[in-house]
Write an enzyme that holds these catalytic residues in place. Structure first.
Site, PDB file in Angstrom:
ATOM      1  N   ASN A   7       0.873  -1.169   0.000  1.00  0.00           N
ATOM      2  CA  ASN A   7       0.000   0.000   0.000  1.00  0.00           C
ATOM      3  C   ASN A   7       0.909   1.217   0.000  1.00  0.00           C
ATOM      4  OD1 ASN A   7      -1.798   2.030   0.513  1.00  0.00           O
ATOM      5  ND2 ASN A   7      -2.818   1.005   2.228  1.00  0.00           N
ATOM      6  N   LYS A  14       3.365   0.779   3.097  1.00  0.00           N
ATOM      7  CA  LYS A  14       2.981  -0.251   4.072  1.00  0.00           C
ATOM      8  C   LYS A  14       3.037  -1.594   3.376  1.00  0.00           C
ATOM      9  CE  LYS A  14      -0.970   1.426   5.905  1.00  0.00           C
ATOM     10  NZ  LYS A  14      -2.257   1.396   6.554  1.00  0.00           N
ATOM     11  N   ARG A  78      -2.611  -2.145  -3.440  1.00  0.00           N
ATOM     12  CA  ARG A  78      -3.828  -1.373  -3.241  1.00  0.00           C
ATOM     13  C   ARG A  78      -3.712  -0.143  -4.135  1.00  0.00           C
ATOM     14  NH1 ARG A  78      -5.201   3.096   0.731  1.00  0.00           N
ATOM     15  NH2 ARG A  78      -7.480   3.202   0.568  1.00  0.00           N
ATOM     16  N   HIS A 167     -13.087   2.890  -0.536  1.00  0.00           N
ATOM     17  CA  HIS A 167     -13.180   1.833   0.486  1.00  0.00           C
ATOM     18  C   HIS A 167     -13.836   0.563  -0.071  1.00  0.00           C
ATOM     19  CE1 HIS A 167     -13.355   4.936   4.052  1.00  0.00           C
ATOM     20  NE2 HIS A 167     -12.108   4.573   3.790  1.00  0.00           N
ATOM     21  N   ARG A 228     -12.183  15.221   7.851  1.00  0.00           N
ATOM     22  CA  ARG A 228     -12.903  15.678   6.651  1.00  0.00           C
ATOM     23  C   ARG A 228     -14.337  16.033   6.987  1.00  0.00           C
ATOM     24  NH1 ARG A 228     -11.489  10.460   3.410  1.00  0.00           N
ATOM     25  NH2 ARG A 228      -9.241  10.511   3.649  1.00  0.00           N
ATOM     26  N   ASP A 268      -9.514  11.928  16.979  1.00  0.00           N
ATOM     27  CA  ASP A 268      -9.517  10.554  17.491  1.00  0.00           C
ATOM     28  C   ASP A 268     -10.827  10.286  18.240  1.00  0.00           C
ATOM     29  OD1 ASP A 268      -9.089   8.318  19.319  1.00  0.00           O
ATOM     30  OD2 ASP A 268      -7.019   8.401  18.607  1.00  0.00           O
ATOM     31  N   MET A 269     -11.596   9.311  17.737  1.00  0.00           N
ATOM     32  CA  MET A 269     -12.917   9.060  18.311  1.00  0.00           C
ATOM     33  C   MET A 269     -12.853   8.727  19.796  1.00  0.00           C
ATOM     34  SD  MET A 269     -16.112   9.041  18.025  1.00  0.00           S
ATOM     35  CE  MET A 269     -16.839   8.984  16.394  1.00  0.00           C
ATOM     36  N   GLY A 316     -12.024   1.021  12.376  1.00  0.00           N
ATOM     37  CA  GLY A 316     -11.599   1.412  13.732  1.00  0.00           C
ATOM     38  C   GLY A 316     -12.730   1.801  14.676  1.00  0.00           C
ATOM     39  N   GLY A 318     -16.137   1.681  13.940  1.00  0.00           N
ATOM     40  CA  GLY A 318     -17.250   0.733  13.823  1.00  0.00           C
ATOM     41  C   GLY A 318     -17.006  -0.550  14.610  1.00  0.00           C
ATOM     42  N   ASN A 320     -14.793  -0.845  17.234  1.00  0.00           N
ATOM     43  CA  ASN A 320     -14.335  -0.676  18.616  1.00  0.00           C
ATOM     44  C   ASN A 320     -15.150   0.251  19.492  1.00  0.00           C
ATOM     45  OD1 ASN A 320     -11.830  -2.266  18.451  1.00  0.00           O
ATOM     46  ND2 ASN A 320     -11.278  -0.726  16.927  1.00  0.00           N
ATOM     47  N   GLU A 370      -8.445  -5.226   4.886  1.00  0.00           N
ATOM     48  CA  GLU A 370      -8.213  -4.909   3.471  1.00  0.00           C
ATOM     49  C   GLU A 370      -7.016  -5.666   2.908  1.00  0.00           C
ATOM     50  OE1 GLU A 370      -8.852  -0.590   4.571  1.00  0.00           O
ATOM     51  OE2 GLU A 370      -9.367  -0.519   2.444  1.00  0.00           O
TER      52      GLU A 370
HETATM   53  P1  AMP Z   1      -9.021   3.297  11.207  1.00  0.00           P
HETATM   54  O1  AMP Z   1      -8.827   4.418  10.222  1.00  0.00           O
HETATM   55  O2  AMP Z   1      -9.927   2.200  10.700  1.00  0.00           O
HETATM   56  O3  AMP Z   1      -7.749   2.773  11.808  1.00  0.00           O
HETATM   57  O4  AMP Z   1      -9.836   3.934  12.443  1.00  0.00           O
HETATM   58  C1  AMP Z   1      -9.314   4.989  13.225  1.00  0.00           C
HETATM   59  C2  AMP Z   1     -10.403   5.482  14.175  1.00  0.00           C
HETATM   60  O5  AMP Z   1     -10.833   4.395  15.017  1.00  0.00           O
HETATM   61  C3  AMP Z   1      -9.949   6.588  15.122  1.00  0.00           C
HETATM   62  O6  AMP Z   1     -10.952   7.595  15.188  1.00  0.00           O
HETATM   63  C4  AMP Z   1      -9.845   5.884  16.465  1.00  0.00           C
HETATM   64  O7  AMP Z   1     -10.118   6.763  17.516  1.00  0.00           O
HETATM   65  C5  AMP Z   1     -10.940   4.860  16.345  1.00  0.00           C
HETATM   66  N1  AMP Z   1     -10.733   3.790  17.309  1.00  0.00           N
HETATM   67  C6  AMP Z   1      -9.769   2.858  17.320  1.00  0.00           C
HETATM   68  N2  AMP Z   1      -9.864   2.090  18.435  1.00  0.00           N
HETATM   69  C7  AMP Z   1     -10.912   2.566  19.145  1.00  0.00           C
HETATM   70  C8  AMP Z   1     -11.532   2.219  20.376  1.00  0.00           C
HETATM   71  N3  AMP Z   1     -11.077   1.200  21.138  1.00  0.00           N
HETATM   72  N4  AMP Z   1     -12.589   2.952  20.781  1.00  0.00           N
HETATM   73  C9  AMP Z   1     -13.033   3.960  20.027  1.00  0.00           C
HETATM   74  N5  AMP Z   1     -12.512   4.340  18.864  1.00  0.00           N
HETATM   75  C10 AMP Z   1     -11.468   3.657  18.428  1.00  0.00           C
END
Ligand code: AMP
Length: 388
Positions: A7, A14, A78, A167, A228, A268-269, A316, A318, A320, A370
């Protein structure tokens, strides 16, 4: 079959070496700061490899050190943009590489890096079969009413301005796994897949095919993401342009400073959920906007697929964030969706159902992968191309 999955980004690469039959990762890594250094030739600062070819040498050395003299059977890339031409993974030759290169204007940050990665491998291992797996390909089944923008036709015919969607590799993989979890043939799967990572998109699946998706001409359209904005009134850009914002200013604002970051100051969620739980009003607003916008799409796509049989969360956030899934499900009462709080809170790497037995449709969490999907697609293309 051992497949090297690549990737390549503009300044990073990566990689994973996968045993496709066993479904395992033998080694993986990330080379960063490509083009930012002198490759360690003793002439001052070493920041990173000079170019993608040098990055590939580092990958080769790392693989060799980890795994010894194993024999790679193929490389899977990718590739972000396959335009209107590529509806499935393809074996790469010079003509295919040039075709991907011709799509550079549609994905100026991504496709040029993908082409550099492909050419570096062609030079290093001229006989190695290489396969391109496109992020857009799964969405080639969108009907015209879903991919057309209501702008003058000339913008489509002369500039290729239409919805492409992204995606796709993840949406396709998750669709197959969700159908399997529900014991349905994939051709009978109608549902909505929410890929919620730092980039986020939602796809309407009918009969196992993508019939609509929230990302558009670029990955900016649709949901509120980490940095975004997702959908907004295009006149805002005209307004800001008249106020002196340059195209670069607008691009940076929409792609890097908006979304959760713009609303809550953090992309960061996990941090946004924690801040909201400790009373931060901006974080609470960001979660409300983000979950509301996703719920609106899910409602729309429920109609688009003629009645979804499942709602699936992946990536991430969805996979977690049980808190974010609960916020979305709370807004879906009109669809009869009901989460089981206990199942939703459980942590697992397995695909699973998180709704109650009484929920009108099952809600699933299906981890995406992926790289695995790319490795499998690569092996399939290579096997079929050498078959008699
Ligand atoms: P990705 O781009 O698929 O790696 O997803 C990144 C996103 O997933 C970021 O917003 C992270 O904060 C969120 N994320 C990863 N782990 C957790 C978790 N345990 N709880 C909540 N959000 C998470």
């Amino acid at each position: 079959m051992l497949v090297l999955v690549i990737n390549s980004g503009s300044s990073s690469l990566k990689y994973q070496v996968r045993d496709v039959a066993a479904g395992t990762v033998l080694t993986e890594g990330l080379i960063e700061k490509i083009g930012m250094g002198n490759g360690g030739d003793g002439d001052g600062e070493i920041e990173g490899p000079r170019d993608h070819a040098e990055a590939l040498e580092q990958v080769d050395a790392a693989i060799h050190q980890e795994l010894g003299g194993l024999e790679l059977a193929a490389v899977g890339h990718r590739v972000v943009h396959g335009g209107e031409r590529f509806a499935e993974p393809v074996l790469i030759d010079n003509e295919i590489t040039r075709a991907i290169e011709r799509l550079n204007p549609l994905a100026p940050l991504h496709n040029p890096a993908n082409v550099l990665g492909i050419r570096a491998i062609t030079r290093k291992w001229p006989d190695m079969p290489q396969v391109a797996v496109f992020d857009t390909a799964f969405h080639r089944t969108l009907p015209e009413h879903a991919w057309r923008y209501a702008v003058p036709d000339e913008l489509y015919t002369n500039h290729g301005i239409r919805r492409y969607g992204f995606h796709g590799t993840s949406h396709e993989y998750v669709t197959r796994r969700a159908a399997a979890l529900l014991d349905l043939p994939v051709e009978e799967f109608d549902g909505v897949i929410a890929h919620l990572g730092n980039g986020a998109s939602v796809t309407a699946i009918r009969g196992g095919n993508s019939v609509d998706t929230s990302m558009g001409f670029t990955p900016l359209e649709g949901l509120v993401m980490g940095t975004r904005s997702g959908d907004l009134d295009p006149s805002i850009l005209v307004f800001l342009g008249r106020a002196g914002w340059t195209p670069e200013d607008l691009d940076t604002m929409l792609n890097r400073e908006s979304g959760l970051k713009g609303l809550a100051g953090n992309n960061d969620m996990r941090s946004v959920v924690e801040a909201s739980e400790s009373g931060d009003a901006k974080a609470a607003t960001a979660l409300a906007v983000t979950s509301y916008r996703l719920a609106k799409y899910i409602g729309g796509y429920h109609v688009a697929v003629g009645g979804a049989k499942a709602l699936v969360f992946t990536a991430g956030i969805g996979e977690n964030s049980h808190q974010f899934r609960a916020l979305v499900a709370d807004r879906l009462g009109a669809l009869g969706v009901e989460l089981d709080a206990g199942l939703n809170a459980e942590r697992s790497r397995d695909p699973r159902v998180i709704s109650t037995a009484g929920s009108a449709i099952p809600v699933l969490v299906v981890p995406t992968d992926e790289e695995r999907a790319i490795a499998e697609a690569t092996a399939a293309v290579v096997s079929s191309s050498v078959a008699p």
